[in-house]
Scaffold this motif. Structure first.
Motif, PDB file in Angstrom:
ATOM      1  N   LEU A   1     -15.366  -0.894   3.166  1.00 56.52           N
ATOM      2  CA  LEU A   1     -14.084  -0.454   2.736  1.00 56.52           C
ATOM      3  C   LEU A   1     -14.044   1.110   2.584  1.00 56.52           C
ATOM      4  N   ASP A   2     -14.702   1.373   1.898  1.00 53.57           N
ATOM      5  CA  ASP A   2     -14.959   2.703   1.374  1.00 53.57           C
ATOM      6  C   ASP A   2     -15.048   3.605   2.578  1.00 53.57           C
TER       7      ASP A   2
ATOM      8  N   PHE B   1     -13.646   3.036   5.661  1.00 55.39           N
ATOM      9  CA  PHE B   1     -12.344   2.918   5.992  1.00 55.39           C
ATOM     10  C   PHE B   1     -11.246   3.906   5.235  1.00 55.39           C
ATOM     11  N   ASN B   2     -11.389   3.663   3.848  1.00 54.76           N
ATOM     12  CA  ASN B   2     -10.716   4.695   2.811  1.00 54.76           C
ATOM     13  C   ASN B   2     -10.778   5.907   3.258  1.00 54.76           C
ATOM     14  N   TYR B   3     -11.952   6.646   3.318  1.00 54.37           N
ATOM     15  CA  TYR B   3     -12.205   7.684   3.620  1.00 54.37           C
ATOM     16  C   TYR B   3     -11.700   8.271   4.823  1.00 54.37           C
TER      17      TYR B   3
ATOM     18  N   GLN C   1      -9.297   6.977   6.621  1.00 56.80           N
ATOM     19  CA  GLN C   1      -7.743   7.076   6.566  1.00 56.80           C
ATOM     20  C   GLN C   1      -7.088   8.327   5.802  1.00 56.80           C
ATOM     21  N   THR C   2      -7.983   8.785   4.759  1.00 54.44           N
ATOM     22  CA  THR C   2      -7.468  10.058   4.099  1.00 54.44           C
ATOM     23  C   THR C   2      -7.649  11.186   4.928  1.00 54.44           C
TER      24      THR C   2
END
Length: 1405
Positions: free
Chosen positions: A1199-1200, A1202-1204, A1206-1207
């Motif tokens: 999940l981390d 994925f967040n990176y 996306q940013t």
């Protein structure tokens, strides 16, 4: 109005003031006349009167600082002449630098107290106003701001006050003054434009001129010419007028003629050429030349016989506020006296030589001279004599410049003078300020009327004072330095007067010898003063070093100038006697003589001085310095007995030799004394001390000099003694015994001693001597005698080493090899020496004996031996270099290889020898073949010696015999090293070069690499292309080289097979990790186990990185199912072993494996969808039955990621949007920017765009700057595109014509600038008043051809750097064939994603 003197007294005063009046003009300085001429101004002013203050030229050294510059005595170029002696002197001493330039105080700056006081008094008491202008001739006239002119005589007494305040109110301030050459008339120019003429004899107003120039302009300059009836004036309008004075029937009139109109360029400075009294008949004066300086150029015109322009000269670029300056001066050039015009505007002074051609036409030539470049803005320029100029810059710094050398002699500060500036008149404020801005800007720094020069004097006008500058005479300049106790500088300046190198010299007359005598007497006087000053200022108490330093700064200067003046008598008598009163001064004096004696400037000393010199140097232990002095002194000044005794006692052998040779012509006694010193030491076999070595070398050099005809230590032996000295030295050397022969002395003791001291150098001395023996029978007899003695002494003498004996025979071989040889040597002696050198029983000095014999052979000694016997002896003695020398002569090159291999000192050189022999021309094919065969016989030895060089030999010379060589090399390790070097890539070989059976060689090396050096195996597989893939795979599998096998399988295309090999290797290493962790041994083994675990973990990381890199390389070309077949087994393996390690309680290994598992997940996320990864984890039997906490870290890590990503995607989108907005905004601003036409006429019809005032017509302006009428373009058919388009587009006719004619649309697209980037239609309606109104602008679509688009892209890239879009597109292009990932949508990386931007028009500033 005060009472005026009569005209006769005024004429007398004029002659008194003319300091420049001399009988003739030459290249020297103009100066004050001698006493038999009429009295000078200086003599008049020195006679003080009780009732009034004279026109006194005060010495600035004693002036009150309230009245003038306190630093006026200082010079800007005082030189300190402090330089050291040669390095051998013990103390630093001050000497004289004759190249140092000292000028002293060149100018005498004096305040005119009487005139200054009366200017202030007139302003206070009678409201005369402030001073505004000054001029000097026979009298001094000062103009004031209230229209008055004050006239002073030579005694600074006010004689006339011309004008009244009433006329001053009407005419304004006095803005310009001029006095004619006989001091009878004064012209006054006023701020409101009027000009008045006054009679200086009676103060009568003769003329008032009001119509000489346009009204409303101020008079800037008014100048008399040499013709008293002719003057010129310059007004603030920039115009110049000629004033011709007439007197008809008692009526005075003035005719005015315009010489230059201000409408053509404003003149702000004028200067007529005025000749001195003795040059009134000069041919150039008949033209009445006038120089004028406008704001842009210089003009020289002639007023007579008719007006004519002789020269114009434009300025170089300068500051618009710089003030033009003009100054004439008659200068002697090449024995002719002609005027030179100096002019400047800014920081560069130009010089123009004006001369008249000696023909009937009398043409004037103007010749440009070398210019003077300064670093200041000049506001005043004046000549003070024919070689010297005085300049004032905008900071009110006065500079005295010597024109020939362009050297600044002195700099003074005029700030306290408070110069008067003429700015009000240049701005014409009295008439309303109706002047141009350019002239007003120049007027800010204009001070033309505040500086006046006459006859070598320059007068400066301040707001409350008047000052005068004159050149000091030469004595005064020296005395000024002496008053400041600058004795060194005073002597330097006096010496420049003596040598004629000084600048701005005043007061030296007569022939050069007479001038030198006068200056020399003055310098002697200064030297005595300097000596007295030194003794007086010497500190009486304190350290001796302080007193020595005090005299070291002074005494060498005294000595130097005494020698320069050739006054040794003065030095050794008066000065020495005076300095001897102080012990320290006397010591410094004696020590300072050394540098002059050594430099041969002082060759003779008086007996008392020589005695004191010996005593002082001896008592202070300065024996080296004493020796240096003695060998340079004239022996007639020496007490020979005393000097010899001192030299012998203190071992000053050079000095002793010099005294014996020069004083007594005795060349043998010094050798006897030196042999007596070193002979016993050598005879007794004791080791030589450093002093003995120095003495022995000195003896060899002395003998060499005597035999060569040179004196020792310097100079030459007198020619009549050369032969005699040479014979005496030979007779001495061949003496059978010495004079005081001891019992144990051998025969020929002197030759014995020299041979034992240094055989080689003694033989070199003899060799150089024998070179000169040509036809001298006596010398040839000595030569044979010397050789016989050398052989008698050295052969069969065990005291001499083989090197010494070999050196003798080498010397003999050289002599015998000469074509004109007359020596005889018994050949049996050479055989005897050969036996001695090749003795096999004596292993001592083996290398030395071989080298001696080789040198003997190389210089020609081989002819003295039997070669067969010599070769046999050399082989027996293992003299392999001798063998090589003999084999080389016989061309037995293959045997030389054996010599190299047998010689341990030179075996490494064999490779270069073989390579050179096989490569160089000059050897026959048969000789090269024998060398190749010999090389193949010894190939195993060569490879063992150096595999790399052996491989080079094989590649370049033996490539056909590779298989034979491999069969010879039995040891696998040796073969491996040889093949590794053989198959290395070589840059020197051509690309098409191949070895026979190269594929087999590479496979053989691959096999050997697997056995002996596995770490280099993978690198070999990467670089080599000459092996077969299947055979290589079998070899690597045979030796279990997993990484190499996987690499080969990957190259073959078997991705799954390669992956299986790598995965199996990873499992083996992971199993080692779990096996290591399962044993809970004793505590003593804990550290060892930790080290093993660390090593195993490192191997696991390496293997995992290899597999991840493998998957990355190959996933590009695999479908989704094939990718999962790679990544999921890897993930399962890592998770399975992670569970096992957790069960073993190895926390560190467990953490490392968790990090590695997360690394696998992160890497596979780019190729495997996230849901598939999570499903695989949950299906795993290890995690499927466990708790969520066991896989929590894996899920959170994903999940981390994925967040990176996306940013990252959002940031990229924002940057793209910003980039797009910036580009569009700038493009829009550029397109909408107005166009600027280059000219206001049509480029086709060449008529003004307003052709007809009564009709409106459209105008088209292109971005290239060209302007056209619409009708003209239509006539030329300059349309672009089809006529049916609603908005007609046009192309620039001129640009398209210059780039290839009027083609159609297809042609236009190929030309450089056939169309404009933007074009504007302007419709103009013109009314009767001529005004332009109702302009309509229409912007047409911008279009670009292919070349313009490329140019625009290049400009944008240079301006902004690489686009963010291009960077991101390039990054995404790598993944353009992949399915959607986390980074960005698929369409962002596709080729169709293009940003279409319209470029702006090409703009011209």
């Amino acid at each position: 109005m005060s009472q005026s003197p009569d005209a006769r007294s005024l004429l007398s005063a004029s002659s008194q003031l003319n300091l420049m009046e001399v009988d003739s003009i030459d290249d020297k300085e103009f100066d004050i006349p001698q006493v038999d001429t009429p009295p000078t101004l200086e003599s008049i002013l020195s006679e003080l009167e009780d009732e009034e203050e004279p026109f006194v030229l005060e010495d600035t050294c004693v002036l009150n600082t309230d009245n003038m510059d306190a630093h006026s005595c200082d010079t800007s170029s005082l030189a300190s002449s402090d330089s050291g002696d040669p390095a051998h002197l013990k103390r630093k001493r001050r000497t004289v630098d004759l190249n140092a330039t000292v000028h002293g105080s060149v100018l005498r700056h004096s305040l005119l107290k009487g005139i200054s006081a009366q200017i202030v008094s007139a302003a206070d008491k009678v409201d005369a106003g402030l001073p505004t202008a000054i001029t000097v001739s026979g009298v001094i006239a000062v103009g004031t701001s209230h229209g008055l002119a004050l006239v002073f005589d030579t005694n600074q007494a006010l004689r006339l006050c011309l004008g009244t305040k009433t006329t001053g109110a009407e005419f304004g301030a006095v803005s310009a003054l001029s006095i004619n050459h006989d001091c009878s008339r004064l012209l006054c120019g006023f701020a409101k434009g009027q000009i008045t003429m006054w009679d200086l004899a009676n103060g009568k107003l003769l003329r008032t001129i009001t119509d000489a120039h346009p009204p409303g302009t101020a008079i800037l300059h008014v100048k008399f010419t040499d013709d008293p009836t002719l003057a010129v004036c310059n007004d603030s309008g920039g115009s110049v007028f000629e004033l011709a004075f007439r007197r008809v029937m008692g009526m005075r009139s003035c005719d005015s003629r315009c010489l230059f109109s201000g409408s053509k360029g404003e003149v702000c400075c004028i200067e007529p050429l005025r000749s001195p009294p003795d040059l009134r008949d000069h041919p150039i004066t008949q033209y009445s030349l006038l120089a004028m300086a406008s704001l842009t150029k210089i003009l020289v015109i002639g007023l007579k016989p008719s007006l004519k322009v002789w020269m114009t000269f434009p300025y170089s670029k300068s500051d618009p506020s710089s003030v033009p300056q003009l100054a004439w001066q008659f200068v002697p050039v090449q024995k002719m006296v002609n005027p030179i015009l100096a002019f400047c505007k800014g920081d560069t002074v130009h010089f123009l030589l004006v001369k008249k051609e000696e023909t009937k036409e009398g043409t004037i030539h103007v010749i440009k001279q070398r210019q003077l470049q300064l670093s200041c803005d000049i506001i005043s320029l004046n000549w003070i004599n024919s070689r010297t100029l005085v300049l004032v810059d905008s900071h009110e710094k006065l500079q005295v410049v010597d024109r020939p050398s362009q050297e600044v002699l002195e700099t003074l500060d005029l700030e306290q003078v408070q110069l008067v500036y003429n700015s009000r008149h240049f701005k014409s404020l009295a008439t309303g300020g109706n002047v141009s801005q350019a002239l007003a800007l120049v007027g800010e720094k204009a001070c033309y009327q505040s500086v006046s020069s006459y006859a070598g004097q320059i007068v400066f006008l301040g707001t409350k004072s008047a000052h005068i500058m004159t050149l000091r005479n030469w004595r005064e300049r020296i005395d000024c330095l002496l008053k400041q106790e600058h004795f060194v500088e005073a002597l330097s300046l006096a010496w420049s007067f003596h040598e004629g190198t000084a600048k701005a010299v005043v007061g030296l007359y007569g022939e050069p010898l007479k001038r030198k005598g006068v200056v020399s007497d003055k310098m002697v006087e200064i030297l005595f003063q300097f000596a007295e000053h030194a003794l007086k200022k010497c500190p009486e108490q304190g350290k001796i070093q302080v007193m020595e330093q005090h005299f070291q700064d002074i005494v060498p200067v005294l000595v130097d100038y005494c020698l320069l003046l050739q006054r040794a008598d003065l030095l050794f008598n008066q000065l020495c006697t005076r300095l001897s009163e102080n012990t320290v001064a006397k010591g410094v004096f004696l020590e300072s003589l050394e540098s002059y004696i050594v430099a041969d400037r002082l060759g003779h000393l008086t007996p008392p001085i020589m005695k004191d010199l010996l005593a002082h140097y001896h008592s202070n232990g300065m024996m080296d310095s004493l020796e240096r002095c003695i060998v340079h002194l004239d022996v007639t000044s020496l007490d020979i007995q005393q000097v010899v005794q001192v030299c012998w006692e203190n071992q000053l052998y050079d000095a002793m030799i010099y005294v014996f040779n020069s004083g007594m012509n005795d060349y043998i006694t010094p050798m006897e004394k030196l042999f007596a010193v070193i002979g016993p030491t050598i005879r007794e076999g004791r080791s030589l001390t450093d002093e003995d070595v120095v003495m022995g070398n000195k003896l060899l050099v002395y003998i060499s000099c005597c035999l060569a005809g040179r004196a020792y230590p310097l100079g030459d032996i007198p020619e009549d003694l050369v032969v005699q000295v040479k014979n005496q030295v030979f007779e001495f050397l061949i003496r059978l015994h010495s004079a005081d022969m001891p019992e144990e002395e051998e025969v020929f003791p002197f030759i014995h001693t020299l041979l034992h001291f240094d055989t080689r150098e003694f033989l070199n001395v003899l060799a150089m001597t024998f070179e000169d023996f040509k036809n001298d029978k006596q010398a040839l007899e000595y030569q044979q005698r010397i050789v016989d003695i050398l052989l008698q002494v050295m052969v069969d003498n065990p005291d001499f080493t083989p090197s010494q004996v070999g050196g003798l025979f080498t010397f003999l071989a050289r002599q015998l090899a000469k074509p004109d040889n007359t020596l005889f040597v018994n050949r049996n002696l050479f055989d005897q020496v050969l036996e001695f050198l090749c003795c096999p029983d004596d292993d001592s000095r083996h290398t030395e004996r071989q080298q001696v014999l080789l040198e003997l052979l190389q210089v020609g000694g081989a002819v003295q031996f039997n070669e067969e016997r010599l070769l046999a002896l050399a082989e027996k003695a293992k003299f392999y270099q001798i063998c090589e020398f003999l084999y080389e002569k016989k061309h037995l090159y293959d045997k030389i290889i054996d010599c190299y291999l047998k010689d341990p000192l030179r075996e490494w050189e064999i490779f270069n020898y073989i390579h050179n022999l096989l490569s160089m021309p000059g050897y026959s094919p048969e000789e090269k073949l024998t060398v190749k065969n010999k090389t193949l016989q010894h190939i195993q030895e060569l490879v063992t010696l150096d595999p790399s060089k052996s491989a080079d030999l094989v590649v370049f010379h033996l490539s056909e015999e590779v298989q034979q060589i491999i069969s010879v090399l039995q040891a696998d390790q040796l073969l491996f090293m040889f093949l590794s070097c053989l198959l290395e890539p070589r840059e020197s070989l051509p690309p098409e070069f191949t070895l026979p059976l190269e594929r087999d060689l590479h496979e053989l090396l691959l096999d050997l690499l697997c056995r002996f050096d596995p770490p280099k195996l993978l690198n070999f597989l990467h670089t080599s292309q000459h092996y077969r893939l299947e055979e290589a795979i079998q070899i690597t599998k045979k030796y279990h080289c997993n990484e190499a096998t996987a690499h080969l399988l990957e190259r073959k295309g078997d991705v799954q097979g390669a992956f299986a090999v790598l995965l199996e290797a990873l499992k083996e290493k992971l199993s080692l990790l779990t096996a290591d962790g399962g044993d809970e041994g004793l505590a003593g083994r804990q550290d060892e186990e930790e080290r093993d675990n660390e090593s195993t973990l490192t191997q696991v990381k390496h293997s995992l990185n290899e597999i991840i890199a493998f998957c990355h390389r190959n996933c590009q070309n695999l479908d989704q199912q094939q990718r999962e077949a790679l990544w999921f087994p890897l993930l399962n393996t890592m998770m399975a072993f992670q569970k096992q390690v957790v069960g073993l309680n190895d926390r560190y290994s467990s953490e490392v494996l968790k990090e590695l598992t997360m690394k696998v997940l992160n890497c596979m996320s780019s190729f495997i969808p996230l849901p598939a990864v999570i499903q695989q984890i949950l299906q795993d039997p290890v995690y499927g039955k466990g708790k969520l906490a066991e896989i929590q870290c894996l899920i959170l890590g994903m999940l981390d990621t994925f967040n990176y990503e996306q940013t990252l995607l959002e940031t990229t989108t924002s940057l793209l949007n910003h980039d797009l907005h910036w580009s569009l905004a700038h493009l829009r601003a550029a397109v909408t920017k107005g166009l600027h036409p280059r000219q206001d006429c049509c480029n086709i019809c060449l008529q003004h765009y307003k052709r007809r005032q009564d009709s409106a017509e459209e105008i088209i302006v292109f971005s290239c700057g060209h302007l056209y009428h619409l009708q003209c373009l239509q006539q030329k058919d300059c349309r672009w595109g089809s006529n049916s388009e609603p908005q007609q587009r046009w192309r620039c006719y001129k640009c398209s014509s210059s780039h290839g004619g009027r083609g159609g649309p297809s042609t236009e697209l190929k030309s450089g600038r056939t169309t404009s980037l933007a074009q504007t239609h302007v419709t103009s309606v013109h009314h009767d008043m001529g005004a332009v109104a109702n302009r309509k602008k229409v912007f047409v679509e911008a279009t670009l051809d292919l070349q313009q688009e490329q140019s625009w892209d290049q400009i944008r890239s240079l301006y902004r750097g690489p686009s963010r879009l291009s960077i991101l597109s390039e990054l995404s292009h790598c993944h353009s064939n992949e399915k959607a990932g986390f980074l960005m949508p698929a369409q962002a990386g596709s080729e169709s994603f293009l940003l279409k931007l319209s470029p702006p028009p090409l703009l011209e500033e």
